[in-house]
Write a protein that holds these residues in place. Structure first.
Motif, short mmCIF file in Angstrom:
data_model
loop_
_atom_site.label_atom_id
_atom_site.label_comp_id
_atom_site.label_asym_id
_atom_site.label_seq_id
_atom_site.Cartn_x
_atom_site.Cartn_y
_atom_site.Cartn_z
N THR A 2 15.93 26.99 64.87
CA THR A 2 17.27 26.47 65.16
C THR A 2 18.26 27.61 65.26
OG1 THR A 2 16.77 24.46 63.94
CG2 THR A 2 19.10 24.94 64.36
N GLU A 3 19.05 27.61 66.35
CA GLU A 3 20.07 28.64 66.54
C GLU A 3 21.31 28.28 65.73
OE1 GLU A 3 19.99 31.51 68.12
OE2 GLU A 3 17.88 31.19 68.65
N PRO A 4 21.88 29.24 64.98
CA PRO A 4 23.08 28.95 64.21
C PRO A 4 24.28 28.71 65.12
CG PRO A 4 22.60 31.28 64.16
CD PRO A 4 21.41 30.62 64.81
N SER A 5 25.17 27.84 64.69
CA SER A 5 26.38 27.58 65.45
C SER A 5 27.31 28.79 65.37
CB SER A 5 27.11 26.36 64.89
OG SER A 5 28.42 26.28 65.39
N PRO A 6 27.70 29.40 66.52
CA PRO A 6 28.58 30.58 66.48
C PRO A 6 29.87 30.32 65.73
CG PRO A 6 27.71 30.24 68.69
CD PRO A 6 27.34 29.03 67.89
N ILE A 7 30.44 29.12 65.93
CA ILE A 7 31.71 28.81 65.26
C ILE A 7 31.50 28.72 63.76
CG2 ILE A 7 33.53 27.09 65.03
CD1 ILE A 7 33.17 26.41 67.97
N LYS A 8 30.43 28.05 63.34
CA LYS A 8 30.20 27.85 61.91
C LYS A 8 29.89 29.16 61.21
CE LYS A 8 28.76 22.99 61.90
NZ LYS A 8 27.67 22.06 61.59
N TRP A 9 29.00 30.00 61.76
CA TRP A 9 28.65 31.21 61.03
C TRP A 9 29.79 32.21 61.03
CZ3 TRP A 9 28.71 36.11 62.85
CH2 TRP A 9 28.43 36.37 64.20
N ARG A 10 30.56 32.28 62.09
CA ARG A 10 31.71 33.18 62.10
C ARG A 10 32.76 32.70 61.09
NH1 ARG A 10 31.56 36.93 66.09
NH2 ARG A 10 30.19 36.49 67.88
N GLN A 11 32.95 31.39 61.03
CA GLN A 11 33.91 30.84 60.07
C GLN A 11 33.46 31.13 58.64
OE1 GLN A 11 34.65 26.65 60.61
NE2 GLN A 11 35.72 26.45 58.65
N LEU A 12 32.16 30.93 58.39
CA LEU A 12 31.63 31.20 57.06
C LEU A 12 31.74 32.68 56.72
CD1 LEU A 12 30.20 30.29 54.50
CD2 LEU A 12 28.01 30.50 55.72
N ALA A 13 31.44 33.55 57.69
CA ALA A 13 31.56 35.00 57.46
C ALA A 13 33.00 35.36 57.12
CB ALA A 13 31.09 35.77 58.69
N ASN A 14 33.97 34.76 57.81
CA ASN A 14 35.38 35.03 57.52
C ASN A 14 35.74 34.59 56.10
OD1 ASN A 14 35.81 36.06 60.08
ND2 ASN A 14 36.56 34.12 60.93
N GLU A 15 35.24 33.41 55.70
CA GLU A 15 35.54 32.90 54.37
C GLU A 15 34.93 33.81 53.30
OE1 GLU A 15 34.05 28.95 54.41
OE2 GLU A 15 35.62 28.16 55.72
N LEU A 16 33.69 34.21 53.50
CA LEU A 16 33.04 35.07 52.51
C LEU A 16 33.69 36.45 52.47
CD1 LEU A 16 29.33 34.08 53.18
CD2 LEU A 16 30.64 33.62 51.11
N ARG A 17 34.08 36.97 53.63
CA ARG A 17 34.76 38.26 53.68
C ARG A 17 36.04 38.23 52.85
NH1 ARG A 17 35.70 38.22 58.51
NH2 ARG A 17 33.74 39.10 59.29
N THR A 18 36.80 37.14 52.99
CA THR A 18 38.03 36.98 52.21
C THR A 18 37.72 36.93 50.72
OG1 THR A 18 39.12 35.80 54.02
CG2 THR A 18 40.01 35.47 51.81
N LYS A 19 36.66 36.23 50.35
CA LYS A 19 36.31 36.12 48.93
C LYS A 19 35.85 37.46 48.36
CE LYS A 19 35.16 31.19 48.87
NZ LYS A 19 34.12 30.17 48.61
N ILE A 20 35.22 38.28 49.19
CA ILE A 20 34.83 39.62 48.75
C ILE A 20 36.08 40.49 48.57
CG2 ILE A 20 33.67 41.75 49.47
CD1 ILE A 20 31.54 39.95 50.80
N GLN A 21 36.99 40.39 49.52
CA GLN A 21 38.19 41.22 49.46
C GLN A 21 39.15 40.82 48.35
OE1 GLN A 21 39.47 40.71 53.53
NE2 GLN A 21 38.18 42.39 54.30
N ASP A 22 39.19 39.51 48.00
CA ASP A 22 40.12 39.09 46.94
C ASP A 22 39.49 39.12 45.55
OD1 ASP A 22 38.60 36.76 46.57
OD2 ASP A 22 40.00 35.45 47.62
N GLY A 23 38.21 39.57 45.47
CA GLY A 23 37.57 39.73 44.18
C GLY A 23 36.82 38.52 43.67
N THR A 24 36.80 37.43 44.45
CA THR A 24 36.00 36.28 44.03
C THR A 24 34.54 36.70 43.87
OG1 THR A 24 37.48 34.77 45.21
CG2 THR A 24 35.30 33.94 44.64
N TYR A 25 34.07 37.52 44.81
CA TYR A 25 32.75 38.15 44.70
C TYR A 25 32.99 39.66 44.54
CZ TYR A 25 30.70 33.78 46.42
OH TYR A 25 30.32 32.47 46.58
N PRO A 26 33.05 40.17 43.32
CA PRO A 26 33.33 41.59 43.11
C PRO A 26 32.11 42.46 43.42
CG PRO A 26 32.89 40.51 41.02
CD PRO A 26 32.89 39.42 42.06
N PRO A 27 32.31 43.77 43.56
CA PRO A 27 31.18 44.67 43.79
C PRO A 27 30.12 44.51 42.71
CG PRO A 27 33.24 45.82 44.14
CD PRO A 27 33.60 44.48 43.58
N GLY A 28 28.88 44.45 43.14
CA GLY A 28 27.77 44.29 42.20
C GLY A 28 27.33 42.85 42.02
#
Length: 271
Positions: A2-28
C-alpha cells in the motif's frame, strides 16, 4: 504494498517535527513504535514509515534496528576555514586546517582501528600499487568533547612508509604521531595536497557517524608526499556529515577589482 497518502505522511511528519522542536520528544527519546502508532492514529503503517523516513532525511531522527527511531541532538554546524597553512602544536604535532578551535578538547568514539586490508582505488593509485593491494589503514571517529561523532578519519600508510618507520603501525606512535615518525625516518619535510568532494555515505560510514544514509557528507583527502622519494606515503581521508559543517574562505580583490575603479585597467582573464 500500500502506498502512503502524501497528504497524510507529510502532515504527520510536520506534527512530529514540531513535537521534536518543542521538546515533546527530546533528544535521546524514541518515537512511538511504527505499527502500534499506526493503529493508534488509525492510518496505514506505511504512512507512519514515510513520515519517519522524512524526519530521518532531515537528520532529526535515526532508526536503529531493534531500538526504534531515536531523536537526535540538533547538529552543531562548525566552520572550517579553508586555509592552506599547516601549523604545529608542541603537544599534538602538525595541525591541519579544520573545524576545531584553539585548545578545544576532542574525544575519540569507540576504539581506534588499524588493520592491513584491500585499499580503495584512489589510494592504490596514489601509492602506485596494484588495485586491491593490501595497505595499512588507521581508522578513528572523533568529535569535540561532548558532541556526537563529527568525523570519520582513515589514514592509509604505504608499504614504504611502514618499512622505514615501523612505529607508525603501533597504537600510539609517540609524540607528534605517525607524521613525526615518517619525517624522522627521512621523509621530511612532507608536502601535502588537499582535495574535497561531496557525496553520499555508505552504510558503514553512516553507522559510525550516527547519521542517515540520505545525508550527504563532505570528504576531504590529504595526500602526503615524501621529500626523500617524491612519492605519496600517506593518504588521509576525512568524512564529515554535511549538516555539521560549513566552509568559510575570505575573498580577495584582484587588480581589476580595486576601488576606486580604474577606467583604463584591462580586465583580468576569467581563467
Amino acid at each position: 504494498m500500500t502506498e502512503p497518502s502524501p497528504i497524510k505522511w507529510r502532515q504527520l511528519a510536520n506534527e512530529l517535527r514540531t513535537k521534536i522542536q518543542d521538546g515533546t520528544y527530546p533528544p535521546g527519546s524514541t518515537l512511538p513504535q511504527l505499527k502500534a502508532y499506526s493503529r493508534e492514529l488509525g492510518i496505514h503503517h506505511e504512512t507512519v514509515r514515510a513520515a519517519y523516513k522524512e524526519l530521518e532525511k532531515e537528520g532529526l531522527i535515526r532508526t536503529i534496528q531493534r531500538k526504534g527511531s531515536i531523536v537526535l541532538e540538533p547538529p552543531i554546524r562548525r566552520r572550517i576555514t579553508r586555509g592552506v597553512t599547516v601549523t604545529r602544536d608542541p603537544a599534538r604535532g602538525y595541525v591541519f586546517p579544520a573545524a576545531s578551535r584553539p585548545d578545544e578538547p576532542w574525544q575519540v568514539h569507540g576504539q581506534p582501528f588499524r588493520k592491513v586490508l584491500p585499499a580503495p582505488a584512489e589510494v592504490t593509485n596514489w601509492f602506485e600499487v596494484d588495485p586491491d593491494s593490501e595497505v595499512l589503514r588507521r581508522r578513528r571517529v572523533t568529535s569535540p568533547a561532548g558532541e556526537p561523532p563529527f568525523q570519520l578519519v582513515d589514514t592509509w600508510l604505504s608499504h614504504e612508509a611502514v618499512e622505514s618507520a615501523p612505529r607508525i603501525a603501533d597504537p600510539s606512535p609517540g609524540p607528534g604521531g605517525y607524521l613525526d615518525r615518517l619525517e624522522e625516518a627521512g621523509h621530511g619535510p612532507i608536502d601535502w595536497e588537499e582535495r574535497s568532494i561531496v557525496r553520499m555515505p555508505d552504510r558503514e560510514e553512516a553507522k559510525l557517524l550516527e547519521i542517515a544514509q540520505s545525508i550527504p557528507v563532505l570528504e576531504t583527502t590529504i595526500v602526503g608526499t615524501s621529500a626523500l622519494t617524491g612519492r605519496a606515503i600517506e593518504v588521509t581521508v576525512r568524512v564529515i556529515p554535511g549538516d555539521r559543517v560549513e566552509l568559510v574562505g575570505k575573498l580577495q580583490r584582484g587588480g581589476s577589482a580595486q576601488w576606486p575603479v580604474d577606467p583604463v585597467q584591462p580586465p583580468e582573464s576569467a581563467a
